[in-house]
Design a protein around this motif. Structure first.
Motif, short mmCIF file in Angstrom:
data_model
loop_
_atom_site.label_atom_id
_atom_site.label_comp_id
_atom_site.label_asym_id
_atom_site.label_seq_id
_atom_site.Cartn_x
_atom_site.Cartn_y
_atom_site.Cartn_z
N TYR A 1 8.77 4.32 5.66
CA TYR A 1 7.74 5.32 5.97
C TYR A 1 6.47 4.92 5.23
O TYR A 1 6.54 4.51 4.07
CB TYR A 1 8.20 6.71 5.53
N TYR A 2 5.32 5.03 5.88
CA TYR A 2 4.07 4.61 5.25
C TYR A 2 2.93 5.56 5.60
O TYR A 2 2.96 6.26 6.62
CB TYR A 2 3.72 3.18 5.66
N HIS A 3 1.92 5.57 4.73
CA HIS A 3 0.71 6.36 4.92
C HIS A 3 -0.46 5.54 4.39
O HIS A 3 -0.51 5.23 3.20
CB HIS A 3 0.82 7.69 4.16
N LYS B 1 -0.23 7.85 9.42
CA LYS B 1 1.13 7.84 8.89
C LYS B 1 2.04 7.29 9.98
O LYS B 1 1.76 7.40 11.16
CB LYS B 1 1.59 9.25 8.54
N THR C 1 -3.93 5.31 3.07
CA THR C 1 -4.87 6.24 2.45
C THR C 1 -6.30 5.72 2.44
O THR C 1 -7.21 6.40 1.96
CB THR C 1 -4.43 6.55 0.99
#
Length: 100
Positions: free
Chosen positions: A51-53, A81, A55
């Motif tokens: 899982y990634y976001h 995301k 920024t």
């Protein structure tokens, strides 16, 4: 008295059944990290979801790699995301890349 005995047996069986279905905490360890512009989380295993976001305010690239072998690389738009299902063998890392 028989009703109390039956109730006690049902509670004991239900408690034992719940104990059999729990997963040990060590098997469900979630790793979390911040790499460059990404907040990421994953679990190691044969089939793992990363899982990634992003920024940052611009498109960035993230990859799953083991040494020079890239398993997956993707461009992630600003503030987006997402997730990617992949295989994370021992020694594999989630890394930031300038491009894929």
């Amino acid at each position: 008295m028989r009703l109390r005995t039956r109730a006690a047996i049902l509670v004991a069986v239900a408690t034992a059944a719940v104990g059999l279905t729990t997963v040990p905490a060590s098997a469900a360890t979630v790793h979390r990290a911040h790499i460059h512009c990404f907040n990421i989380s994953w679990q190691n295993g044969w089939s793992a979801t990363v899982y990634y976001h992003n920024t940052c305010g611009s498109t960035q690239h993230i990859a799953v790699a083991k040494g020079s072998d890239t398993r997956w690389c993707g461009a992630v738009k600003a503030h987006a995301k997402g997730h990617h299902k992949t295989w994370l063998p021992a020694g594999a890392k989630v890394v930031w890349r300038k491009s894929c």
